[in-house]
Scaffold this motif. Structure first.
Motif, mmCIF file in Angstrom:
data_model
loop_
_atom_site.group_PDB
_atom_site.id
_atom_site.type_symbol
_atom_site.label_atom_id
_atom_site.label_comp_id
_atom_site.label_asym_id
_atom_site.label_seq_id
_atom_site.Cartn_x
_atom_site.Cartn_y
_atom_site.Cartn_z
ATOM 1 N N LEU A 103 -4.686 -6.200 0.180
ATOM 2 C CA LEU A 103 -3.248 -6.392 0.006
ATOM 3 C C LEU A 103 -2.729 -7.219 1.171
ATOM 4 O O LEU A 103 -2.891 -6.839 2.331
ATOM 5 C CB LEU A 103 -2.524 -5.042 -0.028
ATOM 6 C CG LEU A 103 -0.984 -5.099 -0.078
ATOM 7 C CD1 LEU A 103 -0.503 -5.796 -1.354
ATOM 8 C CD2 LEU A 103 -0.381 -3.698 0.036
ATOM 9 N N PHE A 104 -2.123 -8.354 0.837
ATOM 10 C CA PHE A 104 -1.519 -9.217 1.847
ATOM 11 C C PHE A 104 -0.010 -9.048 1.812
ATOM 12 O O PHE A 104 0.624 -9.313 0.789
ATOM 13 C CB PHE A 104 -1.899 -10.680 1.603
ATOM 14 C CG PHE A 104 -1.194 -11.661 2.511
ATOM 15 C CD1 PHE A 104 -1.087 -11.422 3.872
ATOM 16 C CD2 PHE A 104 -0.644 -12.828 1.998
ATOM 17 C CE1 PHE A 104 -0.441 -12.316 4.716
ATOM 18 C CE2 PHE A 104 0.000 -13.734 2.827
ATOM 19 C CZ PHE A 104 0.106 -13.484 4.190
ATOM 20 N N LEU A 105 0.547 -8.584 2.919
ATOM 21 C CA LEU A 105 1.991 -8.439 3.050
ATOM 22 C C LEU A 105 2.497 -9.578 3.932
ATOM 23 O O LEU A 105 2.305 -9.568 5.156
ATOM 24 C CB LEU A 105 2.341 -7.089 3.672
ATOM 25 C CG LEU A 105 1.928 -5.853 2.869
ATOM 26 C CD1 LEU A 105 2.303 -4.577 3.625
ATOM 27 C CD2 LEU A 105 2.548 -5.853 1.479
ATOM 28 N N ILE A 108 -8.438 -2.974 3.141
ATOM 29 C CA ILE A 108 -7.798 -3.717 4.222
ATOM 30 C C ILE A 108 -6.443 -4.238 3.759
ATOM 31 O O ILE A 108 -6.339 -4.878 2.705
ATOM 32 C CB ILE A 108 -8.677 -4.890 4.708
ATOM 33 C CG1 ILE A 108 -9.974 -4.361 5.329
ATOM 34 C CG2 ILE A 108 -7.921 -5.756 5.721
ATOM 35 C CD1 ILE A 108 -10.960 -5.442 5.728
ATOM 36 N N ILE A 109 -5.425 -3.949 4.562
ATOM 37 C CA ILE A 109 -4.101 -4.545 4.382
ATOM 38 C C ILE A 109 -3.888 -5.511 5.535
ATOM 39 O O ILE A 109 -4.051 -5.137 6.700
ATOM 40 C CB ILE A 109 -2.983 -3.483 4.398
ATOM 41 C CG1 ILE A 109 -3.143 -2.498 3.238
ATOM 42 C CG2 ILE A 109 -1.609 -4.146 4.343
ATOM 43 C CD1 ILE A 109 -2.148 -1.334 3.296
ATOM 44 N N SER A 110 -3.556 -6.751 5.243
ATOM 45 C CA SER A 110 -3.213 -7.690 6.307
ATOM 46 C C SER A 110 -1.717 -7.989 6.241
ATOM 47 O O SER A 110 -1.159 -8.185 5.161
ATOM 48 C CB SER A 110 -4.042 -8.967 6.218
ATOM 49 O OG SER A 110 -3.848 -9.633 4.996
ATOM 50 N N ILE A 111 -1.101 -8.001 7.417
ATOM 51 C CA ILE A 111 0.348 -8.194 7.545
ATOM 52 C C ILE A 111 0.569 -9.376 8.475
ATOM 53 O O ILE A 111 0.215 -9.314 9.660
ATOM 54 C CB ILE A 111 1.022 -6.929 8.120
ATOM 55 C CG1 ILE A 111 0.702 -5.698 7.265
ATOM 56 C CG2 ILE A 111 2.522 -7.119 8.234
ATOM 57 C CD1 ILE A 111 1.141 -4.376 7.892
ATOM 58 N N ILE A 145 5.744 -2.957 -0.806
ATOM 59 C CA ILE A 145 5.769 -1.860 0.159
ATOM 60 C C ILE A 145 5.261 -0.574 -0.485
ATOM 61 O O ILE A 145 4.509 0.199 0.132
ATOM 62 C CB ILE A 145 7.189 -1.684 0.725
ATOM 63 C CG1 ILE A 145 7.596 -2.935 1.520
ATOM 64 C CG2 ILE A 145 7.279 -0.440 1.611
ATOM 65 C CD1 ILE A 145 9.035 -2.942 1.983
ATOM 66 N N GLU A 146 5.630 -0.344 -1.717
ATOM 67 C CA GLU A 146 5.175 0.871 -2.406
ATOM 68 C C GLU A 146 3.675 0.813 -2.698
ATOM 69 O O GLU A 146 2.998 1.843 -2.686
ATOM 70 C CB GLU A 146 5.983 1.067 -3.684
ATOM 71 C CG GLU A 146 7.429 1.492 -3.387
ATOM 72 C CD GLU A 146 8.292 1.571 -4.626
ATOM 73 O OE1 GLU A 146 7.906 0.967 -5.658
ATOM 74 O OE2 GLU A 146 9.364 2.214 -4.570
ATOM 75 N N ARG A 147 3.148 -0.387 -2.930
ATOM 76 C CA ARG A 147 1.703 -0.505 -3.111
ATOM 77 C C ARG A 147 0.984 -0.182 -1.803
ATOM 78 O O ARG A 147 -0.055 0.481 -1.800
ATOM 79 C CB ARG A 147 1.334 -1.919 -3.578
ATOM 80 C CG ARG A 147 -0.145 -2.074 -3.871
ATOM 81 C CD ARG A 147 -0.490 -3.462 -4.354
ATOM 82 N NE ARG A 147 -1.932 -3.652 -4.386
ATOM 83 C CZ ARG A 147 -2.540 -4.819 -4.488
ATOM 84 N NH1 ARG A 147 -1.815 -5.932 -4.587
ATOM 85 N NH2 ARG A 147 -3.849 -4.919 -4.492
ATOM 86 N N ALA A 148 1.546 -0.656 -0.687
ATOM 87 C CA ALA A 148 0.965 -0.317 0.614
ATOM 88 C C ALA A 148 1.003 1.189 0.836
ATOM 89 O O ALA A 148 0.034 1.791 1.315
ATOM 90 C CB ALA A 148 1.714 -1.042 1.727
ATOM 91 N N LEU A 149 2.112 1.822 0.479
ATOM 92 C CA LEU A 149 2.226 3.273 0.623
ATOM 93 C C LEU A 149 1.135 3.980 -0.166
ATOM 94 O O LEU A 149 0.527 4.943 0.331
ATOM 95 C CB LEU A 149 3.604 3.732 0.148
ATOM 96 C CG LEU A 149 3.813 5.248 0.101
ATOM 97 C CD1 LEU A 149 3.816 5.829 1.505
ATOM 98 C CD2 LEU A 149 5.111 5.590 -0.624
#
Length: 762
Positions: free
Chosen positions: A285-287, A252-255, A351-355
């Protein structure tokens, strides 16, 4: 024993502030839900009522639109759902004696919290022109008053028929049918203020303005991105689905500009681990994106995907999409990392970790809510999300797709039923064929345009099927002045709210049955239906005795009003519709695709899924016949020196405009709502210590000063340059003309404000 309503408004000038929580739900949520429920309903009624919420033979929660799983718990509700049910099933009553004791001027000085706590409305009441108090009125006289005003208008387009998302499918279908037979498409609704941007973006890109996933898709996903959404408060049952997805291996990525407890860790009250253990960590990952920076983030992810060998599903793109080359050229041209980092507030490493997580996922879902839909550039932002999913073929296969998470419990169903100011020609054709009248073809007014029409004297009657219009809408002072120019305002409601005390020259409050209550008509006991956020349609059956023998159901109100206004010339069988809602569903089945054999389908426990061509067969009913890539320029708010970007949001003791209490437990706020959350570094730069008070002043191109006074500054870990405060208190700051391109949704999530220190709170 249920508690009495508050006699006076609580003092809110000294909110208490502690550190925010890092988990949601658990034992505190159970305790709070039961305490509020018992205060409103008493112990026995609480037990009987809550065990019927969201059950296959029970009633649909009047709160959010999150879907129910196939296999349900005995307690299939969340804390805020329990509050919503308790407020409706309360034993407190607002009687004619209450109105005799409280002039409108007194009620207008009360808070929305105090008004809502007084209890259920028991009788229709009328505010005559020049009077200072509502007085009881018979249903027959109430319909006469409405008919007097409607039938003397110069044009049907001088009437506005607003709808709240609580309205059932049957009531909504009848309501739009009445409005169109009367002669207008002025059917604004609460969607205009929330997910209109989603509908606009998705209709153009995939051909249908709804999400493309079902609940089981979340369980199959490899990656779930939650953007601009706080499910711990606004859709708490979503946390259970995210927990199950995590158990299946999903990331899960939360933005979001704010960290939210519900996305950090979930303590599921249905499990021993949730009650006594640490629960489940949800976000990998929290953006912490800057307000309005989501389009820039997704555009950059899309450029990086295009630059990564083998990352793009070329077979899907070639077969099912249109406009790829134009989009790809625009994305490849956006190579300025400095601009991306300025827009998003993120680091390149984040951003690269999200990618990397995106590349490892074959099945990706993106969920979003108001954090994406209430900006000037919301439609291109959501279209960039669609681009992101199309690049890797993540629409039309299990475990993947778009997931706009709707708020109110039947807001999506109301739109399906035809509550829309810009109806499709095919819908109007079907309506004309079925009912034998020519519905108007000219587009009507959405919410913002309806306010302008009231302000300018072009609309003279305002009729609201549920909701709290003046508290939900932008530019409070402008909106209230506009509503007061009406000849007549009418509200179909279960409880008191601010809109009942901001009236036209005359006003009516028409009390209606709630979801929890038994609905018996001449044809026997009835049920209604709703559509959830994922296109599942199911029945809702109330079981409680009505709060008063003087209540009418929403379908009955519409049917009787239509008979009185349209008269004997109407060929529509309104009396039959009131007697038996099954006859309404028979007509829906013949007008709206997907509802064929409606009565038989909805008789199945759990209901049925509406067809969704992109999800079901990768067919895209767009102008091109394919899913459309788009190539809009990247936008984001630019912040003048010494200013902050403010987003309006809910507290945890709140659902939409309904205020259940004065706490925001997860954010550490107690006994007050007039707080502004500011990043500590920004606050220090502005000379604002934690605990000081400030006025919030929004700045807009019209040069008008819009001020919300007396907010306590709370140092809070928001994104730099960003602040947050609760609505409806901050709706006064939102200019009526500050709206999203295309959708015309108020841009309540990106307000440029300055903070002016004051001596103390109000």
């Amino acid at each position: 024993m249920a508690g009495k309503p508050p006699a006076s408004d609580p003092i809110q000038d000294s909110p208490e502030v502690t550190a925010p929580e890092h988990y949601a739900v658990g034992l505190p949520a159970i305790g709070h839900a039961l305490r509020v429920s018992q205060q409103q309903m008493g112990v026995r009624r609480t037990a009987l009522t809550l065990l019927r919420v969201n059950q296959k033979d029970g009633f649909d929660c009047p709160g959010c639109a999150w879907p129910e799983p196939e296999h349900r718990h005995a307690a299939e509700f969340c804390e805020n759902g329990a509050k919503a049910v308790a407020e409706e099933a309360t034993l407190r009553r607002v009687t004619p004696e209450f109105f005799a004791a409280h002039p409108v001027s007194d009620l207008a000085g009360r808070s929305g919290y105090w008004l809502g706590q007084q209890g259920r409305l028991t009788h229709p009441v009328h505010l005559p022109e020049g009077a200072d108090r509502y007085e009881p009125v018979s249903w027959e006289r109430a319909f006469d008053i409405i008919a007097e005003e409607l039938t003397t208008l110069d044009s049907p387009d001088e009437a506005v028929f607003y709808t709240s998302g609580r309205t059932s499918n049957e009531a909504a279908f009848l309501y739009q049918l009445f409005a169109r037979e009367f002669g207008t498409n002025n059917l604004p609704d609460c969607s205009n203020m929330c997910h209109e941007s989603s509908g606009s973006a998705l209709t153009e890109t995939i051909g249908i303005g709804k999400g493309s996933v079902l609940l089981e898709d979340l369980y199959k996903a490899d990656l779930i991105i939650v953007a601009g959404q706080n499910p711990g408060t606004n859709h708490p049952r979503m946390l259970s689905a995210l927990e199950q997805a995590k158990a299946g291996g999903a990331k899960i990525i939360s933005i979001n500009p704010l960290p939210e407890a519900g996305l950090e860790r979930f303590k599921n009250p249905q499990t021993p681990r949730g009650l006594a253990g640490r629960g489940t960590a949800l976000t990998d990952l929290f953006l912490q994106v800057r307000i309005g920076g989501d389009q820039a983030l997704f555009r950059t992810l899309n450029r990086l995907l295009l630059e990564t060998e083998g990352a793009v599903d070329t077979e899907f793109i070639d077969k099912h999409t249109h406009g790829f080359e134009e989009f790809a050229a625009a994305a490849r041209a956006d190579t300025d990392w400095d601009a991306t980092l300025a827009a998003t507030g993120l680091t390149r490493e984040e951003i690269e970790r999200a990618l990397d997580m995106v590349l490892k996922s074959r099945r990706t879902i993106v969920c979003w809510a108001m954090g994406l839909t209430q900006h000037k550039h919301s439609v291109p932002t959501i279209q960039e999300v669609v681009n992101f999913l199309l690049l890797r073929g993540n629409i039309g296969r299990p475990g993947a797709g778009v997931c706009p998470v709707r708020g109110h419990s039947n807001v999506q169903g109301d739109r399906t039923m035809g509550i829309f100011e810009r109806p499709a020609p095919a819908f109007l054709d079907a309506l004309e064929k079925e009912f034998g009248f020519a519905p108007p073809r000219e587009h009507g007014l959405d919410v913002v345009r309806a306010i302008r029409a009231l302000r300018d004297g072009d609309a003279k009657v305002f009729f609201a099927m549920g909701g709290n219009f003046v508290s939900a809408t932008p530019d409070t002072d402008v909106t209230e002045a506009a509503v007061r120019r009406a000849r007549l305002t009418v509200h179909v409601s279960t409880k008191l709210n601010r809109s009942h005390v901001v009236t036209g020259a005359r006003a009516l409050i028409l009390p209606t049955l709630g979801r929890t209550e038994r609905d018996v008509q001449a044809g026997g006991e009835q049920f209604v239906t709703v559509e959830d956020s994922m296109g599942m349609v199911h029945a809702s059956r109330g079981r409680l005795a009505p709060a008063s023998p003087h209540l009418l159901s929403e379908p009955a109100i519409v049917a009787r009003l239509a008979r009185r206004v349209l008269g004997p010339d109407s060929r529509t069988p309104w009396e039959e519709f009131e007697k038996d809602y099954g006859t309404v569903r028979d007509r829906i089945a013949r007008v709206i695709p997907g509802f064929e054999d409606f009565n038989a389908k909805v008789a199945r426990p759990g209901g049925f899924a509406l067809p969704h061509a992109p999800r079901d067969r990768r067919s895209f009913p767009t102008a091109t016949g394919k899913a459309n890539f788009t190539a809009a320029p990247v936008e984001y708010p630019h912040l003048p020196e010494g200013r902050l970007l403010l987003q309006t949001l809910r507290s945890h003791d709140q659902y939409n405009t309904t205020i259940y209490g004065l706490d925001d437990r997860y954010r550490g706020i107690k006994n007050g709502r007039r707080v502004v959350l500011v990043n500590p570094e920004d606050a220090r730069a502005l000379g604002l210590a934690d605990g000081t008070y400030t006025d919030l002043v929004s700045e807009w191109t019209d040069g008008t000063e819009r001020r919300a006074p007396g907010f306590r500054v709370v140092h809070y870990p928001t994104a730099r340059g960003c602040a947050a405060a609760y609505y409806p208190e901050t709706n006064v700051l939102v200019p009526l003309d500050h709206t999203a391109d295309t959708s015309n949704t108020p841009a309540s999530k990106s307000l440029v404000v300055r903070l002016e220190p004051t001596a103390s709170g109000t």
